[in-house]
Design a protein around this motif. Structure first.
Motif, mmCIF file in Angstrom:
data_model
loop_
_atom_site.group_PDB
_atom_site.id
_atom_site.type_symbol
_atom_site.label_atom_id
_atom_site.label_comp_id
_atom_site.label_asym_id
_atom_site.label_seq_id
_atom_site.Cartn_x
_atom_site.Cartn_y
_atom_site.Cartn_z
ATOM 1 N N LYS A 1 0.837 -1.194 0.000
ATOM 2 C CA LYS A 1 0.000 0.000 0.000
ATOM 3 C C LYS A 1 0.879 1.254 0.000
ATOM 4 C CE LYS A 1 -3.939 2.362 0.881
ATOM 5 N NZ LYS A 1 -4.987 2.547 -0.125
ATOM 6 N N TYR B 1 -1.937 2.445 -13.967
ATOM 7 C CA TYR B 1 -2.092 3.885 -14.095
ATOM 8 C C TYR B 1 -1.173 4.574 -13.086
ATOM 9 C CZ TYR B 1 -6.492 3.576 -16.769
ATOM 10 O OH TYR B 1 -7.449 3.344 -17.723
ATOM 11 N N GLN C 1 -1.003 8.203 -10.900
ATOM 12 C CA GLN C 1 -1.733 9.413 -10.505
ATOM 13 C C GLN C 1 -0.747 10.352 -9.825
ATOM 14 O OE1 GLN C 1 -4.990 9.230 -7.508
ATOM 15 N NE2 GLN C 1 -6.199 10.345 -9.038
ATOM 16 N N SER D 1 0.669 14.184 -8.246
ATOM 17 C CA SER D 1 0.280 14.966 -7.062
ATOM 18 C C SER D 1 -0.928 15.854 -7.327
ATOM 19 C CB SER D 1 1.454 15.818 -6.579
ATOM 20 O OG SER D 1 1.876 16.669 -7.615
ATOM 21 N N LYS D 2 -1.201 16.141 -8.596
ATOM 22 C CA LYS D 2 -2.382 16.943 -8.945
ATOM 23 C C LYS D 2 -3.591 16.064 -9.228
ATOM 24 C CE LYS D 2 0.170 20.899 -10.710
ATOM 25 N NZ LYS D 2 0.446 21.802 -11.839
ATOM 26 N N LYS D 3 -3.458 14.787 -8.921
ATOM 27 C CA LYS D 3 -4.554 13.823 -9.053
ATOM 28 C C LYS D 3 -4.866 13.456 -10.504
ATOM 29 C CE LYS D 3 -5.193 13.696 -4.633
ATOM 30 N NZ LYS D 3 -4.715 12.530 -3.856
ATOM 31 N N PHE D 4 -3.930 13.802 -11.424
ATOM 32 C CA PHE D 4 -4.166 13.435 -12.810
ATOM 33 C C PHE D 4 -3.815 11.965 -13.008
ATOM 34 C CE2 PHE D 4 -5.204 14.195 -17.029
ATOM 35 C CZ PHE D 4 -4.229 13.697 -17.876
ATOM 36 N N LEU D 5 -4.764 11.216 -13.588
ATOM 37 C CA LEU D 5 -4.626 9.774 -13.755
ATOM 38 C C LEU D 5 -4.266 9.472 -15.203
ATOM 39 C CD1 LEU D 5 -5.153 7.271 -11.916
ATOM 40 C CD2 LEU D 5 -7.467 7.230 -12.837
ATOM 41 N N GLU E 1 2.400 3.146 -23.060
ATOM 42 C CA GLU E 1 2.482 4.585 -23.244
ATOM 43 C C GLU E 1 3.934 5.050 -23.162
ATOM 44 O OE1 GLU E 1 -0.371 7.164 -23.728
ATOM 45 O OE2 GLU E 1 -0.352 5.236 -24.777
ATOM 46 N N PHE F 1 -1.933 2.901 -9.626
ATOM 47 C CA PHE F 1 -3.152 2.102 -9.538
ATOM 48 C C PHE F 1 -3.127 0.986 -10.562
ATOM 49 C CE2 PHE F 1 -5.798 4.248 -6.534
ATOM 50 C CZ PHE F 1 -5.410 5.582 -6.574
ATOM 51 N N GLN G 1 -13.850 -0.308 -15.625
ATOM 52 C CA GLN G 1 -12.577 -0.646 -15.006
ATOM 53 C C GLN G 1 -12.731 -0.684 -13.496
ATOM 54 O OE1 GLN G 1 -9.010 1.262 -16.776
ATOM 55 N NE2 GLN G 1 -10.436 2.143 -18.239
ATOM 56 N N PHE H 1 -10.666 -0.643 -10.082
ATOM 57 C CA PHE H 1 -9.353 -0.211 -9.622
ATOM 58 C C PHE H 1 -8.989 -0.809 -8.267
ATOM 59 C CE2 PHE H 1 -7.954 3.175 -12.503
ATOM 60 C CZ PHE H 1 -9.111 3.379 -13.246
ATOM 61 N N GLY H 2 -7.690 -1.037 -8.107
ATOM 62 C CA GLY H 2 -7.178 -1.408 -6.805
ATOM 63 C C GLY H 2 -7.073 -0.187 -5.906
ATOM 64 N N PRO H 3 -6.653 -0.362 -4.664
ATOM 65 C CA PRO H 3 -6.596 0.746 -3.710
ATOM 66 C C PRO H 3 -5.401 1.665 -3.900
ATOM 67 C CG PRO H 3 -5.865 -1.277 -2.677
ATOM 68 C CD PRO H 3 -6.336 -1.651 -4.053
#
Lengths: 111, 116
Positions: B9, B35, B37, B39-43, B58, B90, B105, B107-109
């Motif tokens: 985790k 994926y 993510q 610090s600005k929460k962009f995934l 990618e 993620f 989709q 997602f895991g934690p």
């Protein structure tokens, strides 16, 4: 380049208020999805909208897909602290295996 | 039972180290994803496997190497960690491989990686 811009970026409101989150693009999407991500967890799918002009309701949440399929909105009625989280829209790259995610809206609902 | 699980985790490590993140799904899905993510929460998508075959790769530094030993597992190995690799990673899975309205989709934690 396909982009999904969300607004507002941050939103802090009192319990019981209504709010709307927007997801906009200059590109047409065949469908759009909305996810909610709670702190320390992964995103969870809320809804998929497919048809231009489509409106879907999920309890106090109303999702709309724009007529031109370039934008979507999420409206929350009578927000509750449990609605707190990061809201992400996502759309598929045409005829591919991958999704693009929006820039996100961080919502905080204060009790 | 957890549908998509990731370990660890939290991961705190020094620059230059090599680390791995493991992912397992018990949903019977054929497609799995990694994926990042920021610090600005962009995934952002990094990799995807369908039936153990790489289908999305990618623009990711080749220090990142995914491995899928079987359909239920997709691991991510990172060599020579850099400060900029700090992020939440993620894992996700889906029943449908093509992106579209039928693709949900799960997602895991997430794994929060901090590189010092």
């Amino acid at each position: 380049t396909q982009l999904l811009e969300q607004s507002p970026q941050f939103l802090s409101i009192q319990e019981g208020e209504n709010l709307t989150v927007y997801c906009n693009s200059s590109s047409v999407f065949s469908s759009l999805q909305w996810y909610r991500q709670e702190p320390g967890e992964g995103p969870v799918l809320l809804v998929t909208v497919v048809t231009g002009g489509e409106v879907k309701k999920l309890k106090r949440l109303t999702f709309q897909f724009g007529d031109a399929r370039k934008d979507s909105s999420l409206h929350i009625t009578a927000a509750q602290p449990g609605d707190t989280g990061l809201y992400l829209c996502a759309g598929p790259f045409s005829k591919t295996y991958k999704y693009i995610f929006g820039t996100g809206t961080r919502l905080k609902v204060l009790a | 039972d957890t549908a998509v699980s990731q370990t660890p985790k939290y991961l705190v490590t020094q620059m230059g180290n090599d680390k791995s993140i493991k992912c397992e799904q018990n949903l019977g899905h054929d497609t799995m994803y990694w994926y990042k993510q920021d610090s600005k929460k962009f995934l952002k998508i990094m990799f995807s496997y369908n039936n153990k075959e790489l289908i999305i790769n990618e623009t990711v530094p080749n220090r990142f190497s995914p491995k899928s030993p079987d359909k239920a597992h997709l691991n991510l190995h990172i060599n020579s960690l850099e400060l900029g690799d700090s992020a939440v990673y993620f894992c996700a899975s889906s029943q449908v491989v093509l992106a579209g309205p039928l693709n949900e989709q799960f997602f895991g934690p997430g794994t929060r990686l901090t590189v010092l």
